[in-house]
Enzyme design. Sequence first.
Site, PDB file in Angstrom:
ATOM      1  N   GLU A   1      22.781  23.182  48.660  1.00  0.00           N
ATOM      2  CA  GLU A   1      23.463  23.967  49.683  1.00  0.00           C
ATOM      3  C   GLU A   1      24.501  24.851  49.003  1.00  0.00           C
ATOM      4  O   GLU A   1      25.364  24.359  48.269  1.00  0.00           O
ATOM      5  CB  GLU A   1      24.148  23.073  50.720  1.00  0.00           C
ATOM      6  CG  GLU A   1      24.836  23.878  51.818  1.00  0.00           C
ATOM      7  CD  GLU A   1      25.486  23.023  52.901  1.00  0.00           C
ATOM      8  OE1 GLU A   1      26.157  23.618  53.774  1.00  0.00           O
ATOM      9  OE2 GLU A   1      25.343  21.790  52.868  1.00  0.00           O
TER      10      GLU A   1
ATOM     11  N   ASP B   1      30.354  25.082  46.107  1.00  0.00           N
ATOM     12  CA  ASP B   1      31.303  26.049  46.652  1.00  0.00           C
ATOM     13  C   ASP B   1      32.397  26.253  45.622  1.00  0.00           C
ATOM     14  O   ASP B   1      32.469  25.530  44.621  1.00  0.00           O
ATOM     15  CB  ASP B   1      31.890  25.551  47.984  1.00  0.00           C
ATOM     16  CG  ASP B   1      32.269  26.696  48.933  1.00  0.00           C
ATOM     17  OD1 ASP B   1      32.961  27.623  48.464  1.00  0.00           O
ATOM     18  OD2 ASP B   1      31.900  26.658  50.112  1.00  0.00           O
TER      19      ASP B   1
ATOM     20  N   ASP C   1      29.820  28.901  40.138  1.00  0.00           N
ATOM     21  CA  ASP C   1      28.876  29.934  40.519  1.00  0.00           C
ATOM     22  C   ASP C   1      27.476  29.345  40.646  1.00  0.00           C
ATOM     23  O   ASP C   1      26.893  28.866  39.662  1.00  0.00           O
ATOM     24  CB  ASP C   1      28.898  31.035  39.467  1.00  0.00           C
ATOM     25  CG  ASP C   1      28.173  32.291  39.881  1.00  0.00           C
ATOM     26  OD1 ASP C   1      27.253  32.197  40.714  1.00  0.00           O
ATOM     27  OD2 ASP C   1      28.528  33.371  39.373  1.00  0.00           O
TER      28      ASP C   1
ATOM     29  N   ASP D   1      29.098  35.029  53.160  1.00  0.00           N
ATOM     30  CA  ASP D   1      29.904  36.225  53.398  1.00  0.00           C
ATOM     31  C   ASP D   1      28.972  37.400  53.680  1.00  0.00           C
ATOM     32  O   ASP D   1      28.095  37.713  52.871  1.00  0.00           O
ATOM     33  CB  ASP D   1      30.760  36.507  52.157  1.00  0.00           C
ATOM     34  CG  ASP D   1      31.878  37.513  52.431  1.00  0.00           C
ATOM     35  OD1 ASP D   1      31.628  38.475  53.185  1.00  0.00           O
ATOM     36  OD2 ASP D   1      32.982  37.322  51.914  1.00  0.00           O
TER      37      ASP D   1
ATOM     38  N   LYS E   1      30.735  46.022  54.844  1.00  0.00           N
ATOM     39  CA  LYS E   1      30.797  47.439  54.459  1.00  0.00           C
ATOM     40  C   LYS E   1      29.580  47.806  53.609  1.00  0.00           C
ATOM     41  O   LYS E   1      29.184  47.069  52.721  1.00  0.00           O
ATOM     42  CB  LYS E   1      32.085  47.723  53.689  1.00  0.00           C
ATOM     43  CG  LYS E   1      33.348  47.545  54.526  1.00  0.00           C
ATOM     44  CD  LYS E   1      34.590  47.844  53.721  1.00  0.00           C
ATOM     45  CE  LYS E   1      35.848  47.665  54.570  1.00  0.00           C
ATOM     46  NZ  LYS E   1      37.082  47.923  53.808  1.00  0.00           N
TER      47      LYS E   1
ATOM     48  N   ARG F   1      31.901  23.930  64.966  1.00  0.00           N
ATOM     49  CA  ARG F   1      32.918  24.326  65.945  1.00  0.00           C
ATOM     50  C   ARG F   1      33.094  25.851  65.961  1.00  0.00           C
ATOM     51  O   ARG F   1      33.163  26.470  67.026  1.00  0.00           O
ATOM     52  CB  ARG F   1      34.245  23.633  65.601  1.00  0.00           C
ATOM     53  CG  ARG F   1      35.421  24.058  66.486  1.00  0.00           C
ATOM     54  CD  ARG F   1      36.556  23.066  66.335  1.00  0.00           C
ATOM     55  NE  ARG F   1      37.001  22.921  64.958  1.00  0.00           N
ATOM     56  CZ  ARG F   1      38.030  23.591  64.438  1.00  0.00           C
ATOM     57  NH1 ARG F   1      38.698  24.472  65.184  1.00  0.00           N
ATOM     58  NH2 ARG F   1      38.391  23.404  63.187  1.00  0.00           N
ATOM     59  N   PHE F   2      33.172  26.456  64.794  1.00  0.00           N
ATOM     60  CA  PHE F   2      33.365  27.900  64.720  1.00  0.00           C
ATOM     61  C   PHE F   2      32.144  28.644  65.241  1.00  0.00           C
ATOM     62  O   PHE F   2      32.259  29.680  65.888  1.00  0.00           O
ATOM     63  CB  PHE F   2      33.678  28.312  63.286  1.00  0.00           C
ATOM     64  CG  PHE F   2      34.899  27.633  62.735  1.00  0.00           C
ATOM     65  CD1 PHE F   2      36.146  27.856  63.296  1.00  0.00           C
ATOM     66  CD2 PHE F   2      34.803  26.750  61.675  1.00  0.00           C
ATOM     67  CE1 PHE F   2      37.270  27.232  62.803  1.00  0.00           C
ATOM     68  CE2 PHE F   2      35.927  26.118  61.174  1.00  0.00           C
ATOM     69  CZ  PHE F   2      37.163  26.358  61.739  1.00  0.00           C
ATOM     70  N   GLU F   3      30.959  28.108  64.953  1.00  0.00           N
ATOM     71  CA  GLU F   3      29.745  28.718  65.476  1.00  0.00           C
ATOM     72  C   GLU F   3      29.738  28.655  66.999  1.00  0.00           C
ATOM     73  O   GLU F   3      29.378  29.626  67.674  1.00  0.00           O
ATOM     74  CB  GLU F   3      28.527  27.985  64.912  1.00  0.00           C
ATOM     75  CG  GLU F   3      27.203  28.584  65.332  1.00  0.00           C
ATOM     76  CD  GLU F   3      26.017  27.818  64.755  1.00  0.00           C
ATOM     77  OE1 GLU F   3      24.882  28.169  65.119  1.00  0.00           O
ATOM     78  OE2 GLU F   3      26.230  26.882  63.969  1.00  0.00           O
TER      79      GLU F   3
END
Length: 284
Positions: A113, A138, A165, A188, A192, A262-264
């Site tokens: 993951e 991460d 990485d 992420d 832009k 929760r954020f989703e």
Amino acid sequence: MSDSLNTPEAAGTHGTPEQSGVSGEHPHHVPGVSVRHTRAKGEPRFPDGPKADPAGSHFERRIRSFQPRRSRVTAGQADALQRLWPKWGLDIDGQRVVDLGELFGNGSPVVLEIGFGMGEATAQMAAADPGTNILAVDVHTPGQGNLLGLADRNGLTNLRVGNGDAIILLREMLTPDSLDGLRVYFPDPWPKKRHHKRRLIQPEFLSLAATRLKPGALVHCATDWEPYAEQMLEVLTAHPDFENTQADGGFAPRPRFRPLTRFEGQGLDKGHVVNDLLFRRVQR
């Protein structure tokens, strides 16, 4: 899991924060409260924990898909990093090949993951499927500490936390056909246009990942950023090493094994669209 449904609590879940650390005992530590520690020059933030830059300058610089951000480490997270990193942590230094059976202490399937944020969903998936090992990578130090703490409190022996990485891990430290799955949840989105080259899901990344995935391994991506979802679908569909598990060639329903975060949930309440993609590594 890096979550682009940003709230103040979620800030810093995209990419690498600049690590703030706690070393040793502090007379005013309050559990769960972030603590600053004045370190002597050259003193490591976590003497027994993850390195600040494990690969150093051993490998060529390239466009990275993560961005440094400052983020504080709570006393509880610092304690987990100090106690548990030697047991369950892996610094991605690119200097050795990792034996995954040795790393986990068993021969169970291993899923990689990339980007787990604070680790709550990762811990839930590990608890729900103890027969599958999860190598969660991460660069977010508070998230690393949080996930280690969750694994410890819930007795999750099928979790290992990688620091650094993921490209270096795949390219330098994993053997061909060593992974049974790949998960990239809410990376992420780099919204832009001039930053689109920084997005992780690109043809070059998929070609590298394909060399480390067993035939039949599942690649599961999810994002709440619709333009990125469309790009993911286009790139995965065009890649000869992967096939869509959906007969119509489109997005997949959220599988039951991926928890709703929760954020989703907050984003869905606001009308955000979350897309899952499920592709299989094919034998060529």
